[in-house]
Design a protein around this motif. Structure first.
Motif, PDB file in Angstrom:
ATOM      1  N   LEU A 188       0.917  -1.281   0.191  1.00 19.47           N
ATOM      2  CA  LEU A 188      -0.063   0.039  -0.043  1.00 19.47           C
ATOM      3  C   LEU A 188       0.981   1.143  -0.107  1.00 19.47           C
ATOM      4  CD1 LEU A 188      -2.920   1.035   0.010  1.00 19.47           C
ATOM      5  CD2 LEU A 188      -2.937   0.701   2.528  1.00 19.47           C
ATOM      6  N   TRP A 189       1.718   1.242   0.862  1.00 18.98           N
ATOM      7  CA  TRP A 189       2.791   2.241   0.773  1.00 18.98           C
ATOM      8  C   TRP A 189       3.354   2.614  -0.557  1.00 18.98           C
ATOM      9  CZ3 TRP A 189       8.474   2.461   2.726  1.00 18.98           C
ATOM     10  CH2 TRP A 189       8.916   3.928   2.862  1.00 18.98           C
TER      11      TRP A 189
ATOM     12  N   LEU B   2       3.858   6.171  -5.004  1.00 20.65           N
ATOM     13  CA  LEU B   2       3.909   6.309  -6.413  1.00 20.65           C
ATOM     14  C   LEU B   2       3.201   6.769  -7.309  1.00 20.65           C
ATOM     15  CD1 LEU B   2       6.385   2.968  -6.547  1.00 20.65           C
ATOM     16  CD2 LEU B   2       7.050   5.450  -6.555  1.00 20.65           C
ATOM     17  N   THR B   3       1.948   6.903  -6.757  1.00 23.26           N
ATOM     18  CA  THR B   3       0.704   7.278  -7.401  1.00 23.26           C
ATOM     19  C   THR B   3       0.273   8.661  -6.813  1.00 23.26           C
ATOM     20  OG1 THR B   3      -0.860   5.868  -6.216  1.00 23.26           O
ATOM     21  CG2 THR B   3       0.341   4.853  -8.203  1.00 23.26           C
TER      22      THR B   3
ATOM     23  N   ALA C 155       2.207   6.546   6.651  1.00 22.73           N
ATOM     24  CA  ALA C 155       1.290   6.678   7.886  1.00 22.73           C
ATOM     25  C   ALA C 155      -0.212   5.993   7.564  1.00 22.73           C
ATOM     26  CB  ALA C 155       0.981   8.133   8.425  1.00 22.73           C
ATOM     27  N   ILE C 156      -0.738   6.356   6.420  1.00 21.06           N
ATOM     28  CA  ILE C 156      -1.937   5.538   6.001  1.00 21.06           C
ATOM     29  C   ILE C 156      -1.766   4.301   5.998  1.00 21.06           C
ATOM     30  CG2 ILE C 156      -3.694   5.427   3.908  1.00 21.06           C
ATOM     31  CD1 ILE C 156      -3.081   8.546   3.548  1.00 21.06           C
TER      32      ILE C 156
ATOM     33  N   LEU D 214      14.845   0.845   3.158  1.00 24.73           N
ATOM     34  CA  LEU D 214      15.483   0.638   4.204  1.00 24.73           C
ATOM     35  C   LEU D 214      15.334   1.135   5.480  1.00 24.73           C
ATOM     36  CD1 LEU D 214      18.951   0.195   2.485  1.00 24.73           C
ATOM     37  CD2 LEU D 214      17.627  -1.654   3.345  1.00 24.73           C
ATOM     38  N   SER D 215      15.050   2.436   5.145  1.00 19.22           N
ATOM     39  CA  SER D 215      14.739   3.161   6.557  1.00 19.22           C
ATOM     40  C   SER D 215      13.040   2.903   7.034  1.00 19.22           C
ATOM     41  CB  SER D 215      14.817   4.859   6.267  1.00 19.22           C
ATOM     42  OG  SER D 215      13.846   5.231   5.159  1.00 19.22           O
ATOM     43  N   GLY D 216      12.248   2.953   5.973  1.00 15.67           N
ATOM     44  CA  GLY D 216      10.958   2.730   6.437  1.00 15.67           C
ATOM     45  C   GLY D 216      10.407   1.411   6.671  1.00 15.67           C
ATOM     46  N   SER D 217      10.608   0.513   5.866  1.00 10.83           N
ATOM     47  CA  SER D 217      10.312  -0.690   5.889  1.00 10.83           C
ATOM     48  C   SER D 217      11.410  -1.939   6.389  1.00 10.83           C
ATOM     49  CB  SER D 217      10.166  -1.287   4.425  1.00 10.83           C
ATOM     50  OG  SER D 217       9.337  -0.684   3.599  1.00 10.83           O
ATOM     51  N   VAL D 218      12.414  -1.439   6.814  1.00  7.55           N
ATOM     52  CA  VAL D 218      13.373  -2.359   7.732  1.00  7.55           C
ATOM     53  C   VAL D 218      13.713  -1.848   8.859  1.00  7.55           C
ATOM     54  CG1 VAL D 218      15.682  -3.361   7.458  1.00  7.55           C
ATOM     55  CG2 VAL D 218      14.273  -3.253   5.305  1.00  7.55           C
TER      56      VAL D 218
END
Length: 171
Positions: free
Chosen positions: A42-43, A48-49, A60-61, A134-138
């Motif tokens: 979703l992120w 990307l859209t 956040a969403i 890397l920063s947000g998802s890991v």
């Protein structure tokens, strides 16, 4: 035999004992993996859209939606024998702990984008996307995961064996 028991029957004994001993953590990790896919799918779709100029809002969403799924799966599967609170109180604490996890999760991508300037035009689009992942998802997700597991066991589902385990009928 349940699905989990059939999978555990295939695991060699030394490892099986460890998995059974840490069953809650294993289930929590499986739920986390599921919500990881929901969150990241979703992120990246949003950033990307429709929210390409607002990647932190998109994150956040996606985390909020993944958190709702996480509550249902954790309550009904990971911590199904734990409880000790009224459902509305439990849900409120779950979402409060999750809000803390959300803030923890947003710190690394915020630092990556706005402190270290790992965003276009300072870097290539590819570098930006790798840095976001890397920063947000890991990093952010791992930090938030440890915080949530600790908080859920400590405050949301504090009592072990508060709800009976439902054993399927062997027939």
């Amino acid at each position: 035999m349940s699905f989990v028991e059939s999978v555990l029957a295939q695991v060699p004994e030394p490892l099986r004992s460890v998995l059974v001993k840490h069953r809650e953590l294993l289930k929590f990790a499986i739920v986390g993996g599921t919500t990881f896919l929901i969150d990241n799918g979703l992120w990246f779709f949003l950033k990307l859209t429709v929210l390409d100029a607002k990647p932190i809002t998109a994150k956040a969403i996606s985390v909020i939606i993944a958190t709702i799924v996480s509550y249902v799966l954790n309550r009904e599967w990971s911590f199904r024998t734990r409880g000790g609170r009224d459902r509305h109180h439990e849900a409120a604490l779950f979402f409060l702990i999750s809000a803390g996890g959300l803030l923890i999760n947003l710190i690394p991508p915020y630092l990556s984008r706005y402190v270290f300037h790992l965003q276009v035009p300072f870097v290539d689009r590819w570098v930006q996307e790798v840095a976001d992942f890397l920063s947000g998802s890991v990093i952010g997700m791992l930090l938030a995961m440890f915080f949530r597991f600790w908080g859920f066991r400590r405050w949301v589902f504090p009592k072990a064996n508060a709800r009976p385990r439902i054993v399927p009928d062997p027939e």
